[in-house]
Write a protein that holds these residues in place. Sequence first.
Motif, short mmCIF file in Angstrom:
data_model
loop_
_atom_site.label_atom_id
_atom_site.label_comp_id
_atom_site.label_asym_id
_atom_site.label_seq_id
_atom_site.Cartn_x
_atom_site.Cartn_y
_atom_site.Cartn_z
N GLY A 129 0.81 -1.22 0.00
CA GLY A 129 0.00 0.00 0.00
C GLY A 129 0.83 1.25 0.00
N SER A 130 0.31 2.31 0.62
CA SER A 130 1.02 3.58 0.70
C SER A 130 2.20 3.48 1.66
N VAL A 131 3.27 4.21 1.37
CA VAL A 131 4.43 4.23 2.25
C VAL A 131 4.28 5.23 3.38
N HIS A 132 3.26 6.06 3.34
CA HIS A 132 3.10 7.13 4.31
C HIS A 132 3.02 6.56 5.74
N GLY A 133 3.84 7.13 6.62
CA GLY A 133 3.82 6.72 8.02
C GLY A 133 4.51 5.40 8.31
N THR A 134 5.37 4.93 7.40
CA THR A 134 6.02 3.64 7.58
C THR A 134 7.55 3.78 7.53
N ALA A 135 8.23 2.71 7.96
CA ALA A 135 9.67 2.57 7.80
C ALA A 135 9.91 1.65 6.61
N VAL A 136 10.63 2.14 5.63
CA VAL A 136 10.77 1.46 4.34
C VAL A 136 12.20 1.01 4.12
N GLU A 137 12.38 -0.21 3.63
CA GLU A 137 13.71 -0.64 3.21
C GLU A 137 13.98 -0.12 1.80
N VAL A 138 15.15 0.50 1.61
CA VAL A 138 15.57 0.98 0.29
C VAL A 138 16.98 0.47 0.01
N PHE A 139 17.40 0.60 -1.24
CA PHE A 139 18.74 0.20 -1.66
C PHE A 139 19.25 1.27 -2.62
N PRO A 140 20.13 2.17 -2.16
CA PRO A 140 20.55 3.31 -2.98
C PRO A 140 21.08 2.97 -4.36
N GLU A 141 21.84 1.86 -4.49
CA GLU A 141 22.33 1.50 -5.82
C GLU A 141 21.17 1.18 -6.76
N ALA A 142 20.18 0.46 -6.26
CA ALA A 142 19.01 0.16 -7.09
C ALA A 142 18.26 1.43 -7.44
N SER A 143 18.09 2.33 -6.47
CA SER A 143 17.42 3.60 -6.74
C SER A 143 18.15 4.37 -7.82
N ALA A 144 19.49 4.43 -7.71
CA ALA A 144 20.28 5.21 -8.66
C ALA A 144 20.20 4.65 -10.08
N VAL A 145 20.42 3.35 -10.23
CA VAL A 145 20.46 2.79 -11.59
C VAL A 145 19.06 2.76 -12.23
N LEU A 146 18.03 2.57 -11.43
CA LEU A 146 16.68 2.57 -12.00
C LEU A 146 16.28 3.98 -12.42
N LEU A 147 16.67 5.00 -11.65
CA LEU A 147 16.39 6.37 -12.05
C LEU A 147 17.22 6.76 -13.28
N ALA A 148 18.46 6.25 -13.35
CA ALA A 148 19.33 6.55 -14.48
C ALA A 148 18.94 5.76 -15.72
N GLY A 149 18.29 4.60 -15.52
CA GLY A 149 17.90 3.76 -16.64
C GLY A 149 19.01 2.89 -17.15
N ARG A 150 20.12 2.79 -16.40
CA ARG A 150 21.24 1.94 -16.81
C ARG A 150 22.07 1.58 -15.59
N LEU A 151 22.84 0.51 -15.73
CA LEU A 151 23.78 0.14 -14.68
C LEU A 151 24.98 1.07 -14.69
N ARG A 152 25.62 1.18 -13.55
CA ARG A 152 26.86 1.95 -13.46
C ARG A 152 27.95 1.23 -14.22
N GLY A 153 28.69 1.95 -15.07
CA GLY A 153 29.76 1.35 -15.85
C GLY A 153 30.92 0.93 -14.98
N GLN A 154 31.73 0.01 -15.49
CA GLN A 154 32.88 -0.49 -14.74
C GLN A 154 33.83 0.63 -14.35
N ASP A 155 33.93 1.67 -15.19
CA ASP A 155 34.85 2.77 -14.93
C ASP A 155 34.18 3.96 -14.26
#
Length: 280
Positions: free
Chosen positions: A115-141
């Motif tokens: 449901g809604s995240v409002h008023g809850t404690a949520v597990e997140v994963f910054p690498e997943a957030s970053a690559v999904l927002l960027a639309g690509r994986l981080r390059g090796q370099d």
Amino acid sequence: MGISIGIDVAEARKGLDLVALNDDRTLVVQRAHATVLDIVEIIHELQPDVVCIDSPPNWATVGRSRAAERHLGMLGISAFRTPTDPGEHAFYQWMRVGFSIFTAISHTYPRYRTGSVHGTAVEVFPEASAVLLAGRLRGQDDDKRDFRRTVLTENGMDSTVFKTIDAVDAALAALTGVLALGGQFSAIGDADEGVIVVPVKTLPAQPLRRSRDLANTKKGPITAPVPLADERRCLCGCQAPVRRRFLPGHDAKLKSNLLARHQRGEADATDQLQSLVWLP
């Protein structure tokens, strides 16, 4: 104005990073080297709409990983696996710190399930957030901090105030909460053992690719292989199917890279070296 708090979790000796954002993505509070008690006090003071924690809330119910982590792997996103309780294993101490945060605030911010995240404690994963927002994986370099800071900038934030990778990760966690409060999110995994919230409404239909793989060839776009469902994938992060832990040569390349980063003081590289039993 709504407030989202993001928390980057580490072992107690290192301390926690916290970033609080308004719903217009402006910085409210930034804190480094905090204790769990500090975090609880800040949450009590700010009374945010959501608390986003870069840690699982508990151990897997069975096996060596959770459904959320296996799903991320099928998207091409590598994540540390959360097993059933491993006992007093040194590597997993940071997870126990994360568990303690979820527990300490559970009476006012129950763990998110659906449901809604409002008023809850949520597990997140910054690498997943970053690559999904960027639309690509981080390059090796690609430098990890620079890549993630660019994602923050592209999403309307002043990333220059976040100097360390831990602060950047706390900011990405808070940004994930801001977007989720607005309805832009997906929940990955099983509600009983813990779901990971990511800041996109629709998950990719195929594994994400690195920037060098996005160029078209004469035969058309390169399609990333779909990883096997039984977790037998190369631990270097390339997602290639393997019979053992690594494809030939991939372990040496990963070890060299991790040792160099360890010598530069990057804590996540040290943690990974220890988890692979390459560092005492």
